[in-house]
Design an enzyme around this catalytic site. Structure first.
Site, mmCIF file in Angstrom:
data_model
loop_
_atom_site.group_PDB
_atom_site.id
_atom_site.type_symbol
_atom_site.label_atom_id
_atom_site.label_comp_id
_atom_site.label_asym_id
_atom_site.label_seq_id
_atom_site.Cartn_x
_atom_site.Cartn_y
_atom_site.Cartn_z
ATOM 1 C CE LYS A 79 -0.485 4.109 6.034
ATOM 2 N NZ LYS A 79 0.759 4.197 7.127
ATOM 3 C CE1 TYR B 60 -5.521 -13.576 -23.206
ATOM 4 C CE2 TYR B 60 -6.068 -13.053 -21.069
ATOM 5 C CZ TYR B 60 -6.184 -12.786 -22.448
ATOM 6 O OH TYR B 60 -6.981 -11.641 -22.875
HETATM 7 C C1 LIG Z 1 0.519 3.474 8.406
HETATM 8 C C2 LIG Z 1 1.133 4.166 9.511
HETATM 9 C C3 LIG Z 1 0.890 3.764 10.746
HETATM 10 C C4 LIG Z 1 -0.389 2.813 10.931
HETATM 11 O O1 LIG Z 1 0.051 1.550 10.834
HETATM 12 P P1 LIG Z 1 -0.632 0.034 10.944
HETATM 13 O O2 LIG Z 1 0.243 -0.994 10.746
HETATM 14 O O3 LIG Z 1 -1.661 0.030 9.876
HETATM 15 O O4 LIG Z 1 -1.298 0.095 12.383
HETATM 16 C C5 LIG Z 1 1.075 4.320 11.796
HETATM 17 N N1 LIG Z 1 2.067 5.329 11.535
HETATM 18 C C6 LIG Z 1 2.642 5.479 10.524
HETATM 19 C C7 LIG Z 1 3.880 6.419 10.462
HETATM 20 C C8 LIG Z 1 2.107 5.040 9.228
HETATM 21 O O5 LIG Z 1 2.854 5.354 8.103
#
Ligand SMILES: *Cc1c(COP(=O)(O)O)cnc(C)c1O
Length: 380
Positions: A37, A264
């Site tokens: 993702k 800044y």
């Molecule tokens: C992002 C996610 C994962 C992976 O999590 P990590 O901590 O990056 O291994 C697994 N399951 C779901 C539902 C997620 O949203």
């Protein structure tokens, strides 16, 4: 072609290595749902999935339909799981493409069932069980009843049941055990469908690195694939390789007198005479403004401090301790230079966030180069 001053480099061999390390610790019988993702946590979903597909993941998990469609258009032959589930207007596309979706609303099940029947296909769903994360899912206490209601619907196949852990990055937190217990006991009370261990998954990276999650059929790691551990005390027996590095170059070097305010607001004033180098990296490049007067970078294999506020496109560092720093010298903002390393975790600690966010923001804001060169699209 002129290269941009700032470069994120992704080591695809490191990704493959990490996948094999995960495979090694969970054993060959457990399937891996590779979580890609958010553009593979900023690493680039297409090159990452092309590199990992030959390693044999059971699924690629994306967050939403758009990402799934992009993968499919690239010719991805690995099954795709959409973690967000399907909104009403997405049902038809999900069914047409044969994507697997997480399911937690009865209405979604009815919509999927209707669409699948009208198209003469069967839609695979993974029922999402909330065991205490309180984010998304059917409350674990309701699981048997939920399955009673949807198991009679035609056109859908309950291909999986999953849950998500809220605190697996802390090995001392017994909430992980509680969540696993809730998940397995909810599953054991289901009588309306036949459940096999191979259908179950709840282990994220933190779980996998702690030896949890491999007792069921699938695990669902994200961060570990990219070479990071979600907690400093996890995965002592696992050798992960960081896939992403971030480099820039010096565009000006100046010697300034004592008491010179930098950037800044003049929040930093030089103590003695100082040599200040300017780098064309700022918060627009994913280098957070919260690293102002806190961050560090590597120049000539030495750690030097960020001084003054990080700007939109520019950052200053104090190189007074170094000899012969010149315009054009390499700056490593994340990664290795000489015998020094700046990790995503170190940047995250300084910026008050987690490595996940560092990867997402650096990866998505910069030009990415792949080594070895990214694979061609899969033959279709
Ligand atoms: C992002 C996610 C994962 C992976 O999590 P990590 O901590 O990056 O291994 C697994 N399951 C779901 C539902 C997620 O949203």
């Amino acid at each position: 072609m002129i290269m941009s001053a700032n470069r994120v480099t992704i080591d695809l061999d490191a990704l493959r290595h990490n996948f094999r390390e995960i495979r090694r610790i969970i054993g060959p019988q457990v399937g891996i749902i590779a979580v890609v993702k958010s553009d593979a946590y900023g690493h680039g979903m297409i090159p990452v999935t092309r590199a990992l597909a030959p390693e044999g993941p059971a699924f690629f998990a994306v967050f939403e339909l758009d990402e799934a469609l992009k993968l499919k258009r690239d010719g991805c032959a690995v099954p795709i799981l959409i973690l967000m589930g399907a909104r009403r207007e997405e049902i038809s596309a999900v069914v047409d493409q044969g994507f697997s979706v997480c399911l937690f609303l009865e209405q979604t099940a009815r919509d999927l069932s209707e669409a699948a029947q009208s198209k003469g296909v069967v839609a695979p769903v993974h029922v999402k069980v909330d065991t205490g994360m309180n984010r998304l899912g059917v409350p674990w206490t309701d699981l048997p009843r939920f399955l009673d209601r949807i198991s009679t619907m035609k056109g859908i196949r309950i291909a999986g049941l999953c849950s998500h852990l809220a605190a697996a990055d802390d090995p001392d937190n017994d909430f992980t055990d509680q969540q696993r217990e809730r998940f397995l006991s909810a599953v054991s009370r289901v009588s309306s469908i036949q459940i096999r261990r191979e259908m179950l998954h709840f282990g994220n990276s933190a779980a996998v690195l702690s030896g949890i999650g491999g007792e069921v059929g699938l695990v669902r790691p994200g961060l570990a694939l990219y070479g990071s551990s979600p907690g400093p005390r996890l995965g002592g027996n696992v050798r992960l390789k960081r896939a992403m590095s971030f480099k820039s170059t010096i565009i000006q070097v100046r010697i300034v007198p004592p008491g010179t305010p930098i950037s800044y607001g003049g929040t930093y004033k030089t103590q003695g005479a100082a040599t200040i180098a300017t780098i064309p990296v700022g918060y627009d490049d994913g280098f957070s403004r919260s690293l102002s007067n806190k961050g560090e970078v590597l120049i000539h294999g030495t750690r030097v401090p960020v001084v003054g506020r990080v700007c939109m496109n520019l950052t200053m560092v104090d190189v007074s301790g170094l000899q012969g720093v010149r315009v054009g010298d390499e700056v490593v903002l994340m990664g290795v230079q000489g015998s020094e390393e700046i990790t995503a975790e170190a940047i995250a600690a300084q910026a008050g966030t987690i490595s996940y966010e560092i990867y997402c923001s650096l990866g998505k804001s910069n030009h990415r180069t792949y080594v070895p060169a990214a694979a061609a699209p899969p033959a279709t």
